[in-house]
Design a protein around this motif. Sequence first.
Motif, mmCIF file in Angstrom:
data_model
loop_
_atom_site.group_PDB
_atom_site.id
_atom_site.type_symbol
_atom_site.label_atom_id
_atom_site.label_comp_id
_atom_site.label_asym_id
_atom_site.label_seq_id
_atom_site.Cartn_x
_atom_site.Cartn_y
_atom_site.Cartn_z
ATOM 1 N N CYS A 77 22.886 108.069 -107.631
ATOM 2 C CA CYS A 77 23.494 106.804 -108.094
ATOM 3 C C CYS A 77 23.532 106.741 -109.615
ATOM 4 N N ARG A 78 22.444 107.133 -110.247
ATOM 5 C CA ARG A 78 22.406 107.116 -111.713
ATOM 6 C C ARG A 78 23.425 108.090 -112.294
ATOM 7 N N ALA A 79 23.522 109.279 -111.685
ATOM 8 C CA ALA A 79 24.447 110.291 -112.191
ATOM 9 C C ALA A 79 25.902 109.875 -112.024
ATOM 10 N N SER A 80 26.199 109.130 -110.966
ATOM 11 C CA SER A 80 27.582 108.756 -110.668
ATOM 12 C C SER A 80 27.925 107.341 -111.114
ATOM 13 N N LYS A 81 27.101 106.761 -111.964
ATOM 14 C CA LYS A 81 27.241 105.358 -112.350
ATOM 15 C C LYS A 81 28.639 105.009 -112.851
ATOM 16 N N LYS A 82 29.231 105.870 -113.694
ATOM 17 C CA LYS A 82 30.525 105.525 -114.280
ATOM 18 C C LYS A 82 31.676 105.677 -113.293
ATOM 19 N N TYR A 83 31.413 106.246 -112.106
ATOM 20 C CA TYR A 83 32.459 106.418 -111.095
ATOM 21 C C TYR A 83 32.454 105.291 -110.054
ATOM 22 N N LEU A 84 31.479 104.391 -110.128
ATOM 23 C CA LEU A 84 31.336 103.377 -109.088
ATOM 24 C C LEU A 84 32.478 102.358 -109.121
ATOM 25 N N LEU A 85 32.800 101.843 -107.954
ATOM 26 C CA LEU A 85 33.754 100.740 -107.860
ATOM 27 C C LEU A 85 33.002 99.445 -108.137
ATOM 28 N N LYS A 86 33.343 98.797 -109.243
ATOM 29 C CA LYS A 86 32.645 97.581 -109.638
ATOM 30 C C LYS A 86 33.588 96.397 -109.519
ATOM 31 N N MET A 87 33.287 95.521 -108.578
ATOM 32 C CA MET A 87 34.039 94.297 -108.390
ATOM 33 C C MET A 87 33.063 93.151 -108.180
ATOM 34 N N GLU A 88 33.567 91.940 -108.351
ATOM 35 C CA GLU A 88 32.731 90.763 -108.150
ATOM 36 C C GLU A 88 32.148 90.754 -106.733
ATOM 37 N N ARG A 89 30.857 90.477 -106.626
ATOM 38 C CA ARG A 89 30.186 90.306 -105.339
ATOM 39 C C ARG A 89 30.462 91.459 -104.362
ATOM 40 N N TYR A 90 30.528 92.647 -104.920
ATOM 41 C CA TYR A 90 30.695 93.836 -104.075
ATOM 42 C C TYR A 90 29.621 94.850 -104.451
ATOM 43 N N LYS A 91 28.877 95.309 -103.489
ATOM 44 C CA LYS A 91 27.816 96.283 -103.722
ATOM 45 C C LYS A 91 28.357 97.678 -103.460
ATOM 46 N N PRO A 92 28.482 98.487 -104.514
ATOM 47 C CA PRO A 92 29.039 99.826 -104.318
ATOM 48 C C PRO A 92 28.074 100.817 -103.675
ATOM 49 N N TRP A 130 37.453 109.053 -97.461
ATOM 50 C CA TRP A 130 38.172 107.812 -97.737
ATOM 51 C C TRP A 130 37.995 106.883 -96.549
ATOM 52 N N GLU A 131 37.436 105.715 -96.840
ATOM 53 C CA GLU A 131 37.186 104.757 -95.766
ATOM 54 C C GLU A 131 37.678 103.377 -96.189
ATOM 55 N N GLU A 132 37.930 102.536 -95.205
ATOM 56 C CA GLU A 132 38.419 101.188 -95.481
ATOM 57 C C GLU A 132 37.303 100.255 -95.929
ATOM 58 N N ILE A 133 37.666 99.371 -96.856
ATOM 59 C CA ILE A 133 36.771 98.277 -97.230
ATOM 60 C C ILE A 133 37.571 96.979 -97.166
ATOM 61 N N GLN A 134 36.888 95.880 -96.992
ATOM 62 C CA GLN A 134 37.520 94.562 -96.918
ATOM 63 C C GLN A 134 37.288 93.822 -98.226
ATOM 64 N N LEU A 135 38.357 93.389 -98.867
ATOM 65 C CA LEU A 135 38.261 92.578 -100.081
ATOM 66 C C LEU A 135 38.625 91.139 -99.753
ATOM 67 N N THR A 136 37.946 90.196 -100.401
ATOM 68 C CA THR A 136 38.204 88.774 -100.181
ATOM 69 C C THR A 136 38.283 88.052 -101.525
ATOM 70 N N TYR A 137 38.535 86.780 -101.473
ATOM 71 C CA TYR A 137 38.599 85.918 -102.665
ATOM 72 C C TYR A 137 37.368 86.093 -103.548
ATOM 73 N N GLU A 138 36.221 86.357 -102.925
ATOM 74 C CA GLU A 138 34.970 86.468 -103.675
ATOM 75 C C GLU A 138 34.927 87.690 -104.581
ATOM 76 N N ASN A 139 35.802 88.665 -104.357
ATOM 77 C CA ASN A 139 35.709 89.936 -105.071
ATOM 78 C C ASN A 139 36.515 89.988 -106.361
#
Length: 470
Positions: A77-92, A130-139
Amino acid sequence: MIITTKALTVLPHSGLQTTHRSLLARLRHYFKNMLCPDLHPPATVRGMKQLDRSAFSKTIKVPHLLVPKDKNLNDICRASKKYLLKMERYKPVITEEYKITLHPLAVQKWEDLAELNLEKLDIGSEALVWEEIQLTYENWKYDEIFKAILPADKEALSSFSKIGHIIHLNLKDHLLPYKELIGQVICDKIADCRTVVNKSLSIDNTYRNFQMELLCGEPDYRVSVKENGCLFEFDFSKVYWNPRLSTEHEKIVKMLAKTDTLFDLYAGVGPFTVPAARRRCKVLANDLNPDSYEALVHNCTLNKVSKHVTCHNKDAVDFIKHEVKQALLEKCTDESMEGDIHITMNLPAMAVEHLVHFPGLLKGEDVVLRKQPLVHVYCFAKGAEDKKQIARELVEHWLGTDVTDKLKEIAFVRNVAPNKDMMRVSFYLTEDLLLGRTAVKKRQHEEEDSPQSEEAKRPCNSNDNNKPTE
């Protein structure tokens, strides 16, 4: 720096569009979600006027790294930090599944993770899926939501002010049909926001407050804010407060020494007065608005500086002609006075007009002035020309004399509107000027047209209240 891109390509697995690899290199440490179409809110929300949070739900495919359970997840996780998907209220990172969600602009194929040296950890290309994720208003953040909803061909909501728990907007006409939605989104998205208001009329020059419309939340306008190490409490609906002026307040206060004296002609709730008094300056503060005066006295007590401040609730013209005049006679002629005298005039819509009362203010007095008060007067400079020159000409017009030999500084404060800047002109009141020995130019029709004529003078509060704050 301008980023140029080449043709768009369609990615395998995800169907995402992306830009040329040079763009990826430019965004190596920060991959912007709004550059990735699949991470936008659904296009169907464009033009929405009644907020429907459920309309923001969408499913997309993004890359994931599946980490074998026998590996150290924290290290990867530390090594790949800059590759993470960062969105509101979403845990990558899903710890239980040893799964890391990656940003689709950052990772399109296994080779994009080459610098992590995963092969050395016996992690192969099959770990990238590649897998599906669900995005909502919170993100989505509020600005991302507004960009998706508001008209794309017109100016978006550019800025707003946060005053305690209140968000203060100044919406342009084309955004008014969306005002309730804008208020709801801001209430949802900004921490500690309980009230959203829109300025409905221009600032009233008498008391420097304005009418406001409640867009969302509680009609609670009592706020508590901190600025320059001081605490201020007031009713935002009844007084003037602009958080964009905090830097300017700080600049003036830093000019003051503990032996100095400050005359604050339009003190408001105390953004100059209170921090100056905390530096142990002597302050004579005045404001015409009785609500501002009440808050000023309260804030002096709240910050334990009352013994250094004397507050007045008068028209600024009366304050200049009586309290300032008397104080100048006492302090400018005092051989034992060590500090300097500063006069702040922060009422940019009309403060320069009050400069007419300084030439000859001490005329007829048989005194020698040992101090030259330094005036800091604020004004609006309108036009496309040199704003400093415009500000200087305004001061010279109302002062009635050239300020070349008196000028300390002309400073930009902030942009108010296109071709309209708030400026500060700092200059000295000389002995010749105060004693009426400087020739002052007569303004045409001054008595009839000047806002300072007796007929047009702003009303003075019936109670002087010129008492110390303790």
